[in-house]
Design an enzyme around this catalytic site. Sequence first.
Site, PDB file in Angstrom:
ATOM      1  N   ARG A 112      21.156  46.189  94.005  1.00 59.65           N
ATOM      2  CA  ARG A 112      22.364  45.735  94.712  1.00 59.65           C
ATOM      3  C   ARG A 112      21.895  44.887  95.887  1.00 59.65           C
ATOM      4  O   ARG A 112      21.195  45.377  96.774  1.00 59.65           O
ATOM      5  CB  ARG A 112      23.177  46.930  95.207  1.00 59.65           C
ATOM      6  CG  ARG A 112      24.305  46.526  96.140  1.00 59.65           C
ATOM      7  CD  ARG A 112      25.293  47.630  96.408  1.00 59.65           C
ATOM      8  NE  ARG A 112      26.137  47.862  95.249  1.00 59.65           N
ATOM      9  CZ  ARG A 112      27.320  48.475  95.296  1.00 59.65           C
ATOM     10  NH1 ARG A 112      27.808  48.923  96.438  1.00 59.65           N
ATOM     11  NH2 ARG A 112      28.030  48.650  94.197  1.00 59.65           N
ATOM     12  N   HIS A 139      29.699  41.777  89.530  1.00 64.03           N
ATOM     13  CA  HIS A 139      29.589  43.249  89.497  1.00 64.03           C
ATOM     14  C   HIS A 139      29.795  43.706  88.045  1.00 64.03           C
ATOM     15  O   HIS A 139      30.788  44.357  87.714  1.00 64.03           O
ATOM     16  CB  HIS A 139      30.643  43.851  90.437  1.00 64.03           C
ATOM     17  CG  HIS A 139      30.374  45.270  90.836  1.00 64.03           C
ATOM     18  ND1 HIS A 139      29.268  45.983  90.409  1.00 64.03           N
ATOM     19  CD2 HIS A 139      31.077  46.118  91.632  1.00 64.03           C
ATOM     20  CE1 HIS A 139      29.300  47.191  90.930  1.00 64.03           C
ATOM     21  NE2 HIS A 139      30.385  47.308  91.674  1.00 64.03           N
ATOM     22  N   GLN A 142      30.590  47.473  87.078  1.00 64.19           N
ATOM     23  CA  GLN A 142      31.966  47.839  87.396  1.00 64.19           C
ATOM     24  C   GLN A 142      32.901  47.420  86.255  1.00 64.19           C
ATOM     25  O   GLN A 142      33.772  48.177  85.811  1.00 64.19           O
ATOM     26  CB  GLN A 142      32.388  47.136  88.702  1.00 64.19           C
ATOM     27  CG  GLN A 142      33.837  47.362  89.073  1.00 64.19           C
ATOM     28  CD  GLN A 142      34.107  48.799  89.473  1.00 64.19           C
ATOM     29  OE1 GLN A 142      33.424  49.354  90.320  1.00 64.19           O
ATOM     30  NE2 GLN A 142      35.111  49.427  88.859  1.00 64.19           N
ATOM     31  N   ASP A 234      41.012  44.446  94.869  1.00 71.73           N
ATOM     32  CA  ASP A 234      39.760  44.811  95.544  1.00 71.73           C
ATOM     33  C   ASP A 234      39.937  44.423  97.014  1.00 71.73           C
ATOM     34  O   ASP A 234      40.878  43.691  97.367  1.00 71.73           O
ATOM     35  CB  ASP A 234      38.579  44.051  94.886  1.00 71.73           C
ATOM     36  CG  ASP A 234      37.224  44.390  95.500  1.00 71.73           C
ATOM     37  OD1 ASP A 234      37.106  45.445  96.158  1.00 71.73           O
ATOM     38  OD2 ASP A 234      36.273  43.600  95.317  1.00 71.73           O
ATOM     39  N   CYS A 274      38.470  48.879  92.139  1.00 75.34           N
ATOM     40  CA  CYS A 274      37.071  49.305  91.976  1.00 75.34           C
ATOM     41  C   CYS A 274      36.657  50.333  93.013  1.00 75.34           C
ATOM     42  O   CYS A 274      35.691  51.050  92.814  1.00 75.34           O
ATOM     43  CB  CYS A 274      36.153  48.091  92.019  1.00 75.34           C
ATOM     44  SG  CYS A 274      36.311  47.155  93.552  1.00 75.34           S
ATOM     45  N   ARG A 302      32.586  54.732  85.508  1.00 74.74           N
ATOM     46  CA  ARG A 302      31.323  54.114  85.901  1.00 74.74           C
ATOM     47  C   ARG A 302      30.156  54.903  85.296  1.00 74.74           C
ATOM     48  O   ARG A 302      29.178  54.332  84.809  1.00 74.74           O
ATOM     49  CB  ARG A 302      31.178  54.101  87.444  1.00 74.74           C
ATOM     50  CG  ARG A 302      32.228  53.276  88.181  1.00 74.74           C
ATOM     51  CD  ARG A 302      32.069  51.801  87.911  1.00 74.74           C
ATOM     52  NE  ARG A 302      30.725  51.326  88.151  1.00 74.74           N
ATOM     53  CZ  ARG A 302      30.259  50.933  89.340  1.00 74.74           C
ATOM     54  NH1 ARG A 302      31.045  50.924  90.393  1.00 74.74           N
ATOM     55  NH2 ARG A 302      29.010  50.499  89.474  1.00 74.74           N
TER      56      ARG A 302
HETATM   57  N1   CP Z   1      32.941  50.191  93.089  1.00 79.22           N
HETATM   58  C1   CP Z   1      31.702  50.297  93.607  1.00 79.22           C
HETATM   59  O1   CP Z   1      30.767  49.592  93.217  1.00 79.22           O
HETATM   60  O2   CP Z   1      31.612  51.243  94.573  1.00 79.22           O
HETATM   61  P1   CP Z   1      30.348  51.507  95.485  1.00 79.22           P
HETATM   62  O3   CP Z   1      30.230  50.345  96.443  1.00 79.22           O
HETATM   63  O4   CP Z   1      30.666  52.789  96.203  1.00 79.22           O
HETATM   64  O5   CP Z   1      29.133  51.618  94.625  1.00 79.22           O
HETATM   65  N1  NVA Z   2      33.995  43.097  96.492  1.00 75.14           N
HETATM   66  C1  NVA Z   2      33.483  44.333  97.046  1.00 75.14           C
HETATM   67  C2  NVA Z   2      33.224  45.321  95.968  1.00 75.14           C
HETATM   68  C3  NVA Z   2      32.697  46.649  96.430  1.00 75.14           C
HETATM   69  C4  NVA Z   2      32.420  47.580  95.301  1.00 75.14           C
HETATM   70  C5  NVA Z   2      32.225  44.035  97.845  1.00 75.14           C
HETATM   71  O1  NVA Z   2      31.403  43.244  97.376  1.00 75.14           O
HETATM   72  O2  NVA Z   2      32.070  44.570  98.930  1.00 75.14           O
END
Ligand code: CP
Ligand code: NVA
Length: 316
Positions: A112, A139, A142, A234, A274, A302
């Site tokens: 990430r 993502h 997700q 989101d 999400c 997930r």
């Molecule tokens: N939806 C998602 O990716 O959540 P987190 O940021 O908690 O991993």
């Molecule tokens: N769009 C959000 C998703 C978090 C799971 C971010 O990138 O922060």
Amino acid sequence: MAAINGYPALAELHGRDLLSSADLTAEQTLALLQLAADLKAGRIQVDLAGKTLGLIFSKASTRTRVSFTVAMARLGGQTLDLNPQVTQVGRGEPVADTARVLSRYVDALAIRTFAQEELADYAHWASIPVINALTDLEHPCQTLADFLTLQEAFGEIGGLTLAYVGDGNNVAHSLMLCGALLGVHVRIGCPVGFEPDGAVLEQSRTLAAAHGGSVEVLHGPVAAVRGAHALYTDVWASMGQEEEKAERERAFAGWCLNEELLAEADPRAIVLHCLPAYRGLEISAGAMEGSASRIFDQAENRLHAQQALLAALLGR
Ligand code: CP
Ligand code: NVA
């Protein structure tokens, strides 16, 4: 471990990376969803004993981190936290060196980070599968859970209309690409100036044309959700955009996914997010907790979707 032999479309995924939703074919995506459903129902068991997944997370995470950890544990493997703060990555060790060294120890990396280019750099240097656990661009893990949730609600995914209302961000991009592959009609509703990335839009429209779906960008929330089978939103300010939060809240006024908006959708429509969510901003408490919400099933999925992905990349 004859288990995943029953999914011939997954054979080519063994040892591969998942950097983008578009790295998968339609057949592979559907086979992953089927494997996820079978794992969830206990119809199949996959054994990844002796396998280790490294987690390199440069941003916060609850769902992705925990679901990958539990997914590996359920498959008999293990995970290692390799966050930049506890490794030499935080002190600036180059990706080229880190990726090659870690490839000698672990069997896959879930990463990430901010730039998609950094993820691609890891994939270039690593000799093991690299999984996108969220970047600023996409993502894909997700999205597998999102379409598993849609499959559970409606059976057939192709032909459904998915309306995403909010920022044209990483989550929207993966929904567009994966939805296009699966023949879904994807509508992105967003204020002017918050559209999805132009290259991703073009790529998703090319995929949609080949698979019987469509991808539209609309600048009104009601137009976006009318008659849709799923309403998705989101956060308005993603990780890394904290300083724009106030400005974005002004720009997104009137874009809350609430009960009024839900009333414009198909009567069977489900609500997705999400998570994490800000109640009263991008989604109302009523929409989140109401009978149409599948948000917590989606979060659970997930785990099942990532078990399927890990089985495909690492299983034999
Ligand atoms: N939806 C998602 O990716 O959540 P987190 O940021 O908690 O991993
Ligand atoms: N769009 C959000 C998703 C978090 C799971 C971010 O990138 O922060």
